[in-house]
Design a protein around this motif. Sequence first.
Motif, PDB file in Angstrom:
ATOM      1  N   VAL A  58       0.866  -1.180   0.000  1.00 16.14           N
ATOM      2  CA  VAL A  58       0.000   0.000   0.000  1.00 16.14           C
ATOM      3  C   VAL A  58       0.900   1.228   0.000  1.00 16.14           C
ATOM      4  O   VAL A  58       1.716   1.414   0.907  1.00 16.14           O
ATOM      5  CB  VAL A  58      -0.931   0.016   1.230  1.00 16.14           C
ATOM      6  N   THR A  59       0.777   2.060  -1.035  1.00 21.74           N
ATOM      7  CA  THR A  59       1.662   3.211  -1.170  1.00 21.74           C
ATOM      8  C   THR A  59       1.009   4.527  -0.767  1.00 21.74           C
ATOM      9  O   THR A  59       1.695   5.427  -0.290  1.00 21.74           O
ATOM     10  CB  THR A  59       2.170   3.343  -2.617  1.00 21.74           C
ATOM     11  N   VAL A  72      -7.268   3.665  -2.592  1.00 23.85           N
ATOM     12  CA  VAL A  72      -6.101   3.030  -1.985  1.00 23.85           C
ATOM     13  C   VAL A  72      -5.154   2.633  -3.112  1.00 23.85           C
ATOM     14  O   VAL A  72      -5.482   1.771  -3.930  1.00 23.85           O
ATOM     15  CB  VAL A  72      -6.506   1.785  -1.168  1.00 23.85           C
ATOM     16  N   TYR A  73      -3.992   3.266  -3.170  1.00 25.65           N
ATOM     17  CA  TYR A  73      -3.016   3.001  -4.224  1.00 25.65           C
ATOM     18  C   TYR A  73      -2.064   1.903  -3.770  1.00 25.65           C
ATOM     19  O   TYR A  73      -1.521   1.962  -2.663  1.00 25.65           O
ATOM     20  CB  TYR A  73      -2.244   4.276  -4.568  1.00 25.65           C
ATOM     21  N   VAL A  74      -1.897   0.911  -4.631  1.00 23.88           N
ATOM     22  CA  VAL A  74      -1.053  -0.236  -4.299  1.00 23.88           C
ATOM     23  C   VAL A  74      -0.078  -0.521  -5.434  1.00 23.88           C
ATOM     24  O   VAL A  74      -0.387  -0.306  -6.604  1.00 23.88           O
ATOM     25  CB  VAL A  74      -1.892  -1.505  -4.022  1.00 23.88           C
ATOM     26  N   THR A  75       1.114  -0.979  -5.063  1.00 21.01           N
ATOM     27  CA  THR A  75       2.053  -1.498  -6.051  1.00 21.01           C
ATOM     28  C   THR A  75       2.058  -3.008  -5.904  1.00 21.01           C
ATOM     29  O   THR A  75       1.919  -3.549  -4.804  1.00 21.01           O
ATOM     30  CB  THR A  75       3.485  -0.962  -5.858  1.00 21.01           C
ATOM     31  N   ILE A  76       2.214  -3.666  -7.045  1.00 25.30           N
ATOM     32  CA  ILE A  76       2.191  -5.123  -7.070  1.00 25.30           C
ATOM     33  C   ILE A  76       3.412  -5.578  -7.861  1.00 25.30           C
ATOM     34  O   ILE A  76       3.601  -5.165  -9.001  1.00 25.30           O
ATOM     35  CB  ILE A  76       0.902  -5.639  -7.737  1.00 25.30           C
ATOM     36  N   HIS A  77       4.230  -6.397  -7.245  1.00 28.04           N
ATOM     37  CA  HIS A  77       5.421  -6.912  -7.917  1.00 28.04           C
ATOM     38  C   HIS A  77       5.059  -8.210  -8.615  1.00 28.04           C
ATOM     39  O   HIS A  77       4.419  -9.080  -8.035  1.00 28.04           O
ATOM     40  CB  HIS A  77       6.556  -7.122  -6.915  1.00 28.04           C
ATOM     41  N   GLY A  78       5.433  -8.297  -9.873  1.00 29.76           N
ATOM     42  CA  GLY A  78       5.137  -9.488 -10.661  1.00 29.76           C
ATOM     43  C   GLY A  78       4.743  -9.114 -12.064  1.00 29.76           C
ATOM     44  O   GLY A  78       4.803  -7.952 -12.459  1.00 29.76           O
ATOM     45  N   ALA A  86      -4.041 -10.045  -8.253  1.00 29.22           N
ATOM     46  CA  ALA A  86      -3.954  -9.321  -6.991  1.00 29.22           C
ATOM     47  C   ALA A  86      -5.044  -8.258  -6.895  1.00 29.22           C
ATOM     48  O   ALA A  86      -5.653  -8.082  -5.829  1.00 29.22           O
ATOM     49  CB  ALA A  86      -2.580  -8.698  -6.833  1.00 29.22           C
ATOM     50  N   MET A  87      -5.323  -7.557  -8.000  1.00 32.98           N
ATOM     51  CA  MET A  87      -6.383  -6.542  -7.983  1.00 32.98           C
ATOM     52  C   MET A  87      -7.751  -7.181  -7.739  1.00 32.98           C
ATOM     53  O   MET A  87      -8.568  -6.646  -6.988  1.00 32.98           O
ATOM     54  CB  MET A  87      -6.386  -5.730  -9.280  1.00 32.98           C
ATOM     55  N   LYS A  88      -7.994  -8.356  -8.338  1.00 31.96           N
ATOM     56  CA  LYS A  88      -9.252  -9.072  -8.089  1.00 31.96           C
ATOM     57  C   LYS A  88      -9.358  -9.465  -6.621  1.00 31.96           C
ATOM     58  O   LYS A  88     -10.415  -9.355  -6.003  1.00 31.96           O
ATOM     59  CB  LYS A  88      -9.340 -10.326  -8.970  1.00 31.96           C
ATOM     60  N   ASP A 118      -1.000   1.506  -8.470  1.00 30.94           N
ATOM     61  CA  ASP A 118      -0.072   2.639  -8.498  1.00 30.94           C
ATOM     62  C   ASP A 118       1.040   2.308  -9.493  1.00 30.94           C
ATOM     63  O   ASP A 118       1.827   1.393  -9.281  1.00 30.94           O
ATOM     64  CB  ASP A 118       0.507   2.862  -7.105  1.00 30.94           C
ATOM     65  N   THR A 119       1.093   3.062 -10.573  1.00 29.47           N
ATOM     66  CA  THR A 119       2.052   2.766 -11.636  1.00 29.47           C
ATOM     67  C   THR A 119       3.251   3.700 -11.621  1.00 29.47           C
ATOM     68  O   THR A 119       4.050   3.688 -12.556  1.00 29.47           O
ATOM     69  CB  THR A 119       1.357   2.850 -13.007  1.00 29.47           C
ATOM     70  N   VAL A 120       3.410   4.487 -10.589  1.00 30.20           N
ATOM     71  CA  VAL A 120       4.510   5.453 -10.533  1.00 30.20           C
ATOM     72  C   VAL A 120       5.856   4.749 -10.608  1.00 30.20           C
ATOM     73  O   VAL A 120       6.747   5.161 -11.362  1.00 30.20           O
ATOM     74  CB  VAL A 120       4.402   6.326  -9.259  1.00 30.20           C
ATOM     75  N   GLU A 121       6.031   3.677  -9.841  1.00 32.20           N
ATOM     76  CA  GLU A 121       7.310   2.954  -9.854  1.00 32.20           C
ATOM     77  C   GLU A 121       7.594   2.346 -11.224  1.00 32.20           C
ATOM     78  O   GLU A 121       8.724   2.376 -11.704  1.00 32.20           O
ATOM     79  CB  GLU A 121       7.320   1.856  -8.793  1.00 32.20           C
ATOM     80  N   GLU A 122       6.552   1.792 -11.844  1.00 29.73           N
ATOM     81  CA  GLU A 122       6.721   1.191 -13.169  1.00 29.73           C
ATOM     82  C   GLU A 122       7.151   2.254 -14.178  1.00 29.73           C
ATOM     83  O   GLU A 122       8.051   2.018 -14.990  1.00 29.73           O
ATOM     84  CB  GLU A 122       5.421   0.545 -13.624  1.00 29.73           C
ATOM     85  N   LYS A 123       6.528   3.422 -14.122  1.00 29.02           N
ATOM     86  CA  LYS A 123       6.879   4.504 -15.038  1.00 29.02           C
ATOM     87  C   LYS A 123       8.291   5.011 -14.765  1.00 29.02           C
ATOM     88  O   LYS A 123       9.042   5.317 -15.693  1.00 29.02           O
ATOM     89  CB  LYS A 123       5.870   5.643 -14.930  1.00 29.02           C
TER      90      LYS A 123
END
Length: 138
Positions: A58-59, A72-78, A86-88, A118-123
């Motif tokens: 949870v970010t 609720v913004y979340v990052t998911i590794h994978g 994970a979103m489901k 949350d796609t900030v890390e991916e970007k």
Amino acid sequence: MQTAGGTPQDNVCLPTAYCLLPTVFMHRPERIADTLREEIAQIVGYELEDPRLTMVTVTDVRVADNLRDASVYVTIHGDEQEHQEAMKALEHAAPYVRKQLGFSLNLRHTPVLHFVRDTVEEKAERVDALLERMKDKG
């Protein structure tokens, strides 16, 4: 509160104890969002036993001004499939998480939770890769 110009219109905080406590000046939705982020992170990280949620972090949480809804913004590794699963799982667990928040927080209304990827890390990783490629070429 002490201000630099001595008038209430000046919002420059002098170096007093007030400046050291940022939560004093936060608006109520921001304070609630901060508390929700901490509580939701605990619930998702330690109470939910769904294996699809092991790589979820949870970010951030943003609460509507009326305190009825929370994003609720979340990052998911994978990979992409793990992201979707994970979103489901988070959408399925949202009512339980909201119920647990209601037990632990003293709010008149517990906000409805909307989980957002949350796609900030991916970007940021993509930008870093592009910059690295440009550096290698030039």
